[in-house]
Design a protein around this motif. Structure first.
Motif, PDB file in Angstrom:
ATOM      1  N   GLY A  18       0.789  -1.221   0.000  1.00  0.00           N
ATOM      2  CA  GLY A  18       0.000   0.000   0.000  1.00  0.00           C
ATOM      3  C   GLY A  18       0.820   1.269   0.000  1.00  0.00           C
ATOM      4  N   ARG A  24      -2.295   8.101  -0.075  1.00  0.00           N
ATOM      5  CA  ARG A  24      -3.372   7.158  -0.362  1.00  0.00           C
ATOM      6  C   ARG A  24      -4.714   7.851  -0.575  1.00  0.00           C
ATOM      7  N   VAL A  28      -6.990   7.350  -3.859  1.00  0.00           N
ATOM      8  CA  VAL A  28      -8.330   6.757  -3.774  1.00  0.00           C
ATOM      9  C   VAL A  28      -9.353   7.660  -4.457  1.00  0.00           C
ATOM     10  N   TYR A 143      -3.901   0.148  -1.402  1.00  0.00           N
ATOM     11  CA  TYR A 143      -4.214  -0.270  -0.039  1.00  0.00           C
ATOM     12  C   TYR A 143      -3.266  -1.354   0.457  1.00  0.00           C
ATOM     13  N   GLU A 147      -6.116  -4.204   4.355  1.00  0.00           N
ATOM     14  CA  GLU A 147      -7.234  -3.283   4.150  1.00  0.00           C
ATOM     15  C   GLU A 147      -7.750  -3.306   2.715  1.00  0.00           C
ATOM     16  N   ARG A 150     -11.455  -2.872   2.088  1.00  0.00           N
ATOM     17  CA  ARG A 150     -11.998  -1.507   2.150  1.00  0.00           C
ATOM     18  C   ARG A 150     -11.962  -0.848   0.776  1.00  0.00           C
ATOM     19  N   GLY A 151     -10.840  -1.035   0.084  1.00  0.00           N
ATOM     20  CA  GLY A 151     -10.722  -0.439  -1.241  1.00  0.00           C
ATOM     21  C   GLY A 151     -11.719  -1.025  -2.218  1.00  0.00           C
TER      22      GLY A 151
END
Length: 468
Positions: A18, A24, A28, A143, A147, A150-151
């Motif tokens: 990540g 990040r 995103v 990520y 995690e 989550r992405g």
């Protein structure tokens, strides 16, 4: 971790777990905006078809190519572009897709004939494929492993938002302006995406060789011929012509598979399907999306023809699907990184099947809440299924094959949607006038089948544990 400059090429080792938290967030947002750009424009064009047909003096049936050109160009180019992304860089291909999308949007807005508009829409579909083919791979490197769910969940939320906002945005734009403005609005959104993406998207070191040009051509021919042939049969067209198309597509597919046998980074990564975990996740996704399109395409006909709801009311009721996806996806952001896909995806698909059965058993005169709540239940389950299943596909591929895995994630989605659309056309034609209800039966059956296939991973895992 060594210091990084915003535009520096980031090695695989650096981004393997990540991006730094400071970068990040921007990455995103950039990925989400690029995905929204591709999905929103696909959705809003459907609403404007009557106005486009009237303005360009085209028939209603011919105007469908405004949608078909986008979908077909996107689907047939996904895998070649996924292979290209591994070579030229996922971020670079994504940003090129955004630039091409902006340019083709200008072409769409300035079109004065249906032919020119359809060509520009095909260019948009190609641009959308540039974005979609590497979208999941970018999420994989943005990520940390722990995690990743989550992405992927955020991706699902963006898909739901795009589906929900599409008709609304189109309605608002058409209320104050003409249909070309549906495409002009892509320019500022694309510019913002470029600004954020250039400075933040992970620059993973290129690997593999350039995709084989003949292989890419064979891939495009195979998927185009197979899609057109199956669609023609579903609509009752001349069967001999359609069988020739299917035979040509099958021959091209076999030639492609044979030509790429043994390559480290094939355009059509069938070797990934040899891994049981990846294969089950791919087939689960494919069948799950067939189920969803059985519902999404046929339900408006059912609400209008069988229950007497107006087109406007039907559109509002169908937004329950998008809201269900968004709600469940936000809940699975953490669960998908902790609970196996064999549990969450199976439960979600089973819940989707229950929702479809509940819709099939609606009373003769259902109210809006009765319909909307059942659609919401089905969509909630579908949102539970998507994220962990996509995560299982990405982790089921070996290191260095993220591009191929990302392309296959999109193939499972668009392939399932395409097969579902073809099956709906055939069902509505053969089972008329009750074709809409028959489609709900098929949707429930496909969702249940996908749930069983997904649950087989849990059985296999227990068998391995028992034998260890």
């Amino acid at each position: 971790m060594p210091a990084q400059t915003p535009n520096a090429v980031v090695s695989v080792a650096v981004v393997a777990d990540g991006l730094p938290a400071a970068v990040r967030a921007k990455a995103v947002i950039a990925v989400s905006l690029s995905l929204l750009l591709a999905l929103l424009d696909y959705a809003i064009a459907n609403v404007a078809l009557p106005e486009i047909a009237q303005d360009l003096q085209a028939s209603s049936s011919a105007s469908i190519w405004v949608v078909n050109a986008y979908q077909l160009a996107s689907f047939v180019s996904l895998l070649p572009l996924a292979a290209l992304g591994a070579r030229v860089g996922y971020a670079r291909l994504c940003l090129f897709g955004v630039v091409l999308f902006m340019a083709s949007s200008v072409g769409c807005a300035m079109s004065t004939s249906l032919l020119f508009l359809s060509i520009a829409r095909a260019a948009q579909g190609l641009a959308g494929a540039c974005i979609l083919s590497v979208n999941t791979a970018l999420i994989r490197f943005i990520y940390p492993h722990a995690e990743l769910g989550r992405g992927l969940a955020l991706n699902t939320v963006i898909v739901g938002v795009g589906l929900a906002l599409g008709p609304t945005v189109a309605g608002l734009v058409l209320a104050v302006a003409t249909w070309p403005w549906l495409f002009w609005i892509n320019i500022p959104l694309g510019a913002l995406t470029l600004f954020l993406g250039y400075a933040s998207l992970p620059r993973v070191a290129a690997h593999g060789s350039m995709p084989d040009a003949l292989g890419a051509l064979l891939c495009v021919i195979a998927f185009t011929a197979l899609g057109l042939g199956a669609d023609g049969l579903a609509h009752g067209a001349n069967w001999s012509v359609q069988l020739i198309l299917l035979a040509a597509g099958g021959a091209a597919l076999m030639a492609l598979t044979r030509r790429e046998s043994g390559l480290a980074h094939p355009i059509l990564p069938v070797d990934l399907l040899r891994a049981p975990a990846f294969c089950v996740a791919f087939l689960t996704g494919l069948i799950g999306y067939v189920a969803s399109n059985f519902f999404i395409i046929s339900m408006p006909f059912t609400l209008h023809q069988d229950y007497g709801w107006s087109a406007t009311a039907t559109g509002l009721l169908m937004t329950s699907w998008a809201f269900g996806l968004i709600t469940s996806s936000t809940m699975t952001r953490r669960l998908s990184d902790r609970v196996p896909a064999s549990v969450i995806s199976s439960a979600g698909l089973l819940l989707t099947a229950v929702g479809f059965v509940a819709l099939r058993l609606l009373p003769d005169h259902p109210g809006a809440f009765s319909i909307g709540s059942r659609i919401f239940v089905a969509a909630f389950g579908f949102g539970l299924f998507q994220v962990p299943n996509n995560r299982a596909m990405m982790f089921g591929a070996p290191a260095g094959r993220e591009g191929g895995a990302s392309g296959m994630v999109q193939v499972s989605r668009q392939g399932g949607q395409t097969l579902g659309a073809i099956a709906v056309a055939a069902t509505l034609r053969i089972a008329a006038p009750n074709g809409g209800l028959e489609c709900l039966d098929a949707a429930a059956a496909c969702a249940a089948l996908a749930a069983v296939l997904s649950a087989s991973r849990l059985v296999r895992k227990r068998s391995r544990a028992a034998s260890a």
